[in-house]
Design an enzyme around this catalytic site. Structure first.
Site, short mmCIF file in Angstrom:
data_model
loop_
_atom_site.label_atom_id
_atom_site.label_comp_id
_atom_site.label_asym_id
_atom_site.label_seq_id
_atom_site.Cartn_x
_atom_site.Cartn_y
_atom_site.Cartn_z
CG ASP A 163 -0.20 -14.49 -1.90
OD1 ASP A 163 -0.86 -14.94 -1.09
OD2 ASP A 163 0.12 -13.33 -2.05
CG HIS A 191 -2.09 -10.65 -0.97
ND1 HIS A 191 -1.43 -11.92 -0.65
CD2 HIS A 191 -2.48 -10.20 0.55
CE1 HIS A 191 -1.58 -12.14 0.80
NE2 HIS A 191 -2.21 -11.23 1.41
P1 NAD Z 1 0.23 -4.62 13.02
O1 NAD Z 1 -1.27 -3.99 13.35
O2 NAD Z 1 0.89 -5.50 14.09
O3 NAD Z 1 1.05 -3.35 12.95
C1 NAD Z 1 0.93 -2.28 11.89
C2 NAD Z 1 1.63 -1.25 12.32
O4 NAD Z 1 1.37 -0.16 11.30
C3 NAD Z 1 1.34 -0.56 13.53
O5 NAD Z 1 2.27 -0.31 14.30
C4 NAD Z 1 0.70 0.69 13.39
O6 NAD Z 1 0.73 1.72 14.42
C5 NAD Z 1 1.30 1.04 12.08
N1 NAD Z 1 0.86 2.15 11.08
C6 NAD Z 1 -0.91 2.10 11.11
N2 NAD Z 1 -0.89 3.15 10.01
C7 NAD Z 1 0.29 3.53 9.93
C8 NAD Z 1 0.61 4.62 9.02
N3 NAD Z 1 -0.24 5.52 8.36
N4 NAD Z 1 2.01 5.13 8.91
C9 NAD Z 1 2.77 4.15 9.49
N5 NAD Z 1 2.72 3.24 10.27
C10 NAD Z 1 1.30 2.96 10.38
O7 NAD Z 1 0.05 -5.23 11.71
P2 NAD Z 1 1.04 -6.33 10.93
O8 NAD Z 1 0.56 -7.64 11.40
O9 NAD Z 1 2.32 -5.98 11.01
O10 NAD Z 1 0.20 -6.32 9.44
C11 NAD Z 1 0.63 -5.01 8.75
C12 NAD Z 1 -0.05 -5.01 7.48
O11 NAD Z 1 0.56 -6.30 6.59
C13 NAD Z 1 -1.65 -5.46 7.48
O12 NAD Z 1 -2.36 -4.46 6.40
C14 NAD Z 1 -1.67 -7.05 7.01
O13 NAD Z 1 -2.85 -7.09 6.25
C15 NAD Z 1 -0.78 -7.06 5.95
N6 NAD Z 1 -0.21 -8.18 5.75
C16 NAD Z 1 0.22 -8.45 4.11
C17 NAD Z 1 0.73 -9.65 3.55
C18 NAD Z 1 0.75 -9.99 2.37
O14 NAD Z 1 1.25 -10.96 2.00
N7 NAD Z 1 0.69 -8.87 1.45
C19 NAD Z 1 0.78 -10.83 4.81
C20 NAD Z 1 0.37 -10.58 6.18
C21 NAD Z 1 -0.08 -9.20 6.62
C1 LMR Z 2 -1.85 -13.08 4.73
O1 LMR Z 2 -2.07 -13.53 3.51
O2 LMR Z 2 -1.35 -13.73 5.32
C2 LMR Z 2 -2.68 -11.71 4.96
O3 LMR Z 2 -2.92 -10.96 4.01
C3 LMR Z 2 -3.92 -11.99 5.53
C4 LMR Z 2 -4.76 -10.70 6.32
O4 LMR Z 2 -5.59 -10.43 5.66
O5 LMR Z 2 -3.92 -9.88 6.93
#
Ligand code: NAD
Ligand code: LMR
Length: 329
Positions: A163, A191
């Site tokens: 952010d 967030h």
């Molecule tokens: P993704 O679905 O591609 O990958 C998630 C992975 O986590 C998968 O491989 C899944 O098997 C694994 N997983 C699920 N539960 C698990 C557990 N208990 N232990 C270990 N591994 C586990 O998702 P992604 O695109 O890599 O995103 C991951 C997370 O990050 C999501 O929650 C998404 O919303 C979040 N995210 C946060 C931000 C931020 O700014 N904070 C930004 C983007 C995404």
């Molecule tokens: C982001 O800010 O890009 C993600 O947290 C969005 C989402 O909900 O996975």
């Protein structure tokens, strides 16, 4: 003499953020080009084959700093002696799932992982939660760890750096100043779309960014909604949530925490009670990092408009905290 390797645990290693993150950690972009790393990769049992594939690619890069790799579905193995933990894996929102269901499903994951970190990791471990809802997941992991003792409860962070970076890019475009000239940005709170990206203290080569922008309507009606809803806009455009930019922000957060920052950085940290945020709530605040530690910038003036925004995002976090309270007893 070369440094001893440090252990970096990454959860959700087979996911799309993992695929952008791991190669950059192994190449030294997170902890420095002189710091060998051992990667300890956690994912679910059904994702182990995919994790092996990522490990094959990591091998094929022949990174000089990659001193070892472990793949596991057991948190106690993944966090063993870890110096840094990046908690990326989380339960995504499924069809028909309410926000409270998501909080509970993730609560179960982060209680187990917080406990496993506190029992197994290095006592000085630094933990960054990326998996959403990241502030409350970090709060849950920290609360579980607090029960065990050993590790520092202030070292369980949620990621607000994406952010912060999004806000910097929007301001650079608006002012025509380079991103590198912009200092003292902060994103307060959760967030989520309630976050408050605040450029009142921001400068560019000594000039006030607020004075350069000089447009309250743009701040209120364009800037804040653009930054706050950027995650949803990316999902809409890509059909997938942000991955490379999220991995980049995780690298930035850990890099600055470990190696120091020459500017304010936004970190989601357990509140120390400053700015009227109840102690313990994981809240985006401006920090400075030095000597492997972080410090919340104190004493900033909070005007009426900002107080209203901060209270709104705080209210949302308080609701999330209440929704998981039973799980933490
Ligand atoms: P993704 O679905 O591609 O990958 C998630 C992975 O986590 C998968 O491989 C899944 O098997 C694994 N997983 C699920 N539960 C698990 C557990 N208990 N232990 C270990 N591994 C586990 O998702 P992604 O695109 O890599 O995103 C991951 C997370 O990050 C999501 O929650 C998404 O919303 C979040 N995210 C946060 C931000 C931020 O700014 N904070 C930004 C983007 C995404
Ligand atoms: C982001 O800010 O890009 C993600 O947290 C969005 C989402 O909900 O996975």
């Amino acid at each position: 003499m070369s440094k001893a390797p440090v252990r970096v645990a990454v959860t959700g290693a087979a996911g799309q953020i993992g695929y952008s993150l791991l190669f950059r950690i192994a190449s030294g972009e997170m902890l420095g080009k002189d710091q060998p790393v051992i990667l300890q990769l956690l994912d679910l049992p059904q994702a182990q084959k995919a994790v092996k594939g990522v490990m094959m690619e990591l091998e094929d890069c022949a990174f000089p700093l990659l001193a070892g790799m472990v793949a596991t579905d057991d948190p106690n193995v993944a966090f063993k002696d870890a110096d840094y933990c990046l908690l990326v894996g989380a339960r995504p929102r499924g069809p028909g799932m309410e926000r409270a269901d998501l909080l509970t499903a993730n609560g179960a994951i982060f209680t187990v992982q917080g406990k496993a970190i506190a029992e197994n990791a290095n006592e000085n471990v630094k933990v960054l939660v990326v998996g959403n809802p990241c502030n409350t997941n970090a709060y849950i992991a920290g609360a579980a760890a607090r029960k065990v003792g050993r590790t520092n409860p202030n070292n369980y962070h949620g990621m607000l750096r994406l952010d912060h970076n999004r806000a910097l890019s929007q301001l650079a475009a608006k002012t025509g100043r380079p991103v590198s000239s912009l200092k003292k940005m902060v994103v307060w709170g959760n967030h989520s779309p309630t976050m408050y990206a605040d450029y009142r203290f921001c400068t560019s080569n000594g000039d006030s960014v607020k004075a350069l922008v000089n447009d309250h309507a743009w701040n209120n009606d364009v800037f804040l909604p653009t930054v706050g809803k950027r995650g949803a806009a990316i999902i809409d455009a890509r059909g997938l949530s942000s991955a490379a930019s999220a991995a980049n922000a995780a690298i930035d957060h850990m890099h600055d925490w470990a190696l120091g920052s020459d500017d304010w950085v936004t970190m989601g940290v357990p509140s120390d009670g400053s700015y009227g945020i109840p102690a313990g709530v994981v809240f985006g605040v401006p920090c400075e990092c030095k000597n492997g530690d972080f410090k919340i910038i104190q004493g900033l003036e909070i005007d009426e408009y900002s107080r209203e925004k901060i209270n709104k995002t705080l209210g949302e976090l308080e609701d999330e905290r209440a929704a998981v309270a039973d799980m933490l007893k």
